[in-house]
Design a protein around this motif. Structure first.
Motif, PDB file in Angstrom:
ATOM      1  N   LYS A 301       0.721  -1.182   0.071  1.00  0.00           N
ATOM      2  CA  LYS A 301      -0.036   0.033   0.022  1.00  0.00           C
ATOM      3  C   LYS A 301       0.858   1.150  -0.002  1.00  0.00           C
ATOM      4  O   LYS A 301       1.880   1.364   0.629  1.00  0.00           O
ATOM      5  N   GLY A 302       0.403   2.228  -0.844  1.00  0.00           N
ATOM      6  CA  GLY A 302       1.079   3.427  -0.936  1.00  0.00           C
ATOM      7  C   GLY A 302       1.751   3.771  -2.386  1.00  0.00           C
ATOM      8  O   GLY A 302       2.081   4.750  -2.533  1.00  0.00           O
ATOM      9  N   LEU A 303       2.131   2.505  -3.067  1.00  0.00           N
ATOM     10  CA  LEU A 303       2.663   2.509  -4.190  1.00  0.00           C
ATOM     11  C   LEU A 303       1.586   2.757  -5.215  1.00  0.00           C
ATOM     12  O   LEU A 303       0.451   2.144  -5.110  1.00  0.00           O
ATOM     13  N   ILE A 362       8.074   8.602   0.112  1.00  0.00           N
ATOM     14  CA  ILE A 362       6.936   7.814   0.883  1.00  0.00           C
ATOM     15  C   ILE A 362       7.343   6.675   1.634  1.00  0.00           C
ATOM     16  O   ILE A 362       8.581   6.159   1.434  1.00  0.00           O
ATOM     17  N   SER A 363       6.612   6.538   2.672  1.00  0.00           N
ATOM     18  CA  SER A 363       6.995   5.166   3.605  1.00  0.00           C
ATOM     19  C   SER A 363       6.096   3.989   3.383  1.00  0.00           C
ATOM     20  O   SER A 363       4.902   4.332   3.213  1.00  0.00           O
ATOM     21  N   VAL A 364       6.647   2.875   2.922  1.00  0.00           N
ATOM     22  CA  VAL A 364       5.649   1.766   2.741  1.00  0.00           C
ATOM     23  C   VAL A 364       6.143   0.658   3.419  1.00  0.00           C
ATOM     24  O   VAL A 364       7.338   0.431   3.728  1.00  0.00           O
ATOM     25  N   SER A 365       5.021  -0.191   3.976  1.00  0.00           N
ATOM     26  CA  SER A 365       5.415  -1.602   4.691  1.00  0.00           C
ATOM     27  C   SER A 365       5.385  -2.620   3.610  1.00  0.00           C
ATOM     28  O   SER A 365       4.575  -2.679   2.771  1.00  0.00           O
ATOM     29  N   ARG A 366       6.548  -3.265   3.889  1.00  0.00           N
ATOM     30  CA  ARG A 366       6.813  -4.490   2.916  1.00  0.00           C
ATOM     31  C   ARG A 366       5.689  -5.494   3.190  1.00  0.00           C
ATOM     32  O   ARG A 366       5.169  -5.612   4.224  1.00  0.00           O
ATOM     33  N   VAL A 367       5.323  -6.355   2.084  1.00  0.00           N
ATOM     34  CA  VAL A 367       4.413  -7.484   2.181  1.00  0.00           C
ATOM     35  C   VAL A 367       4.958  -8.584   1.706  1.00  0.00           C
ATOM     36  O   VAL A 367       6.221  -8.506   1.073  1.00  0.00           O
ATOM     37  N   GLU A 368       4.414  -9.697   1.786  1.00  0.00           N
ATOM     38  CA  GLU A 368       4.790 -11.005   1.350  1.00  0.00           C
ATOM     39  C   GLU A 368       4.849 -11.071   0.027  1.00  0.00           C
ATOM     40  O   GLU A 368       4.137 -10.575  -0.758  1.00  0.00           O
TER      41      GLU A 368
END
Length: 370
Positions: A301-303, A362-368
């Motif tokens: 999310k965020g991309l 932007i700050s993004v949380s990595r996902v699997e």
């Protein structure tokens, strides 16, 4: 008694030295039965699977009589032989607990130390398993164990110069997709040295006009921390295609021949294993050293689709020499945060105007996912 000595002589041949005693009750008699059955299994064994049968008999003996030291001794010896290193350590330690003053106690303690080192090296080797990436940005699955490494490239790989392609009697200066196939690589490890085979199945991803034959070729390499460096022999082919006789022919192009045309040397660097978290997107590179992402509904999310990443956690991607190493910067543990410098189209262009872009952080949380 003579039969028992025969069994013992065979057991000693395999480096297994049972301590013999005679049971005093029914539980010990039952355990002794399993112990002798294990010795018989060793006498007959010709493979690891058959030695595993002996281990099962010794294991039954330890369950029936947990304080039978010789059962633990034999179990540890067989487990060591078939590569069950952690289990062998546990069995030998149980023997030492029961027989701390045994004549061979120091020998077994030394054996436990050796097994610990072997286990450490085995686990270190197994830790190579996972997803890797080549310096050119091709993802690969690596499976390591038992001194062997299997590498499956998950994408078709471009091998420039491997096909000399002719079309309509003219040589194509930039060969087409006939160089574009997915290899499988099988390796054996001798310390840090690797040897094995590069294999392609027959076929072509280019319209099916000409089919390249399958091939198996030699691979050599080295294993470094976080890198697998390979040098491979690759077949070269001359591919000749021409148009069919009439305008309405189907297909319009026919294959007039595929012939071996020598060999070439190909170097490949793989980096990994990669953390399982990423953007879960597909990537494409630009000549400026940036990465363009093509997102899906499950991407981080965020991309946004088409975002062009030029920095990761403050590192300018253009300063990183290989495309694969740039993609690696996007990887990390799922849920971890990464700061991205991106260029994003904020206003679409019209017939007479160019789209407007903005540079954002932007700050993004990595996902699997990759």
């Amino acid at each position: 008694m003579r039969t028992m000595f025969l069994i013992l002589s065979i057991v000693v041949t395999f480096g297994i030295f049972p301590v013999m005693s005679f049971g005093q009750n029914s539980a010990e008699d039952e355990a002794r039965t399993y112990l002798v059955r294990g010795m018989a299994a060793i006498e007959l064994a010709k493979s690891d699977d058959e030695f595993a049968d002996a281990a099962e008999e010794f294991k039954k003996a330890t369950k029936v009589s947990p304080n039978m030291a010789e059962a633990w001794y034999n179990l540890g010896a067989v487990q060591s032989k078939i590569g069950q290193l952690k289990e062998a350590i546990d069995s030998y330690n149980r023997y030492l607990t029961l027989m701390p003053r045994a004549n061979d106690a120091q020998k077994i303690k030394d054996e436990v130390i050796k097994l610990g080192y072997r286990l450490e090296q085995t686990e270190k080797f197994k830790s190579l398993s996972g997803q890797w990436i080549t310096s050119d940005g091709y993802f690969a699955t690596v499976n390591a164990g038992g001194g062997k490494i299997a590498i499956d490239i998950q994408e078709n790989v471009l091998f420039p110069g491997s096909s000399d392609v002719w079309m309509y009697n003219d040589q194509i200066n930039t060969p087409n997709m006939y160089e574009y196939r997915a290899p499988a690589i099988s390796l054996e490890s001798r310390g840090s040295r690797l040897t094995g085979v590069l294999e392609f199945t027959g076929g072509s991803s280019s319209g099916g006009w000409c089919v390249l034959p399958g091939e198996k070729n030699q691979v050599e390499g080295t294993l470094e921390k976080g890198r697998i460096l390979l040098r491979m022999i690759k077949m070269k082919f001359k591919v000749v295609m021409n148009s069919n006789d009439t305008l309405f022919s189907d297909p319009k192009v026919r294959c007039d021949g595929v012939a071996p045309n020598g060999t070439m040397t190909v170097d490949m660097i793989l980096m990994g294993p990669l953390d399982t978290g990423g953007m879960n997107a597909s990537y494409s590179k630009t000549k400026n050293g940036t990465i363009v992402v093509n997102t899906t509904n499950n991407s981080a999310k965020g991309l946004e689709n088409g975002d062009e990443i030029f920095s990761v956690d403050g590192t300018d991607l253009a300063q990183i020499t290989s495309y694969g190493a740039r993609i690696m910067k996007l990887r990390g543990k799922p849920g971890s945060t990464v700061r991205l410098g991106i260029k994003r189209i904020i206003e679409k262009g019209g017939f007479f105007s160019k789209p407007k872009e903005a540079k954002l952080e932007i700050s993004v949380s990595r996902v699997e996912g990759r």
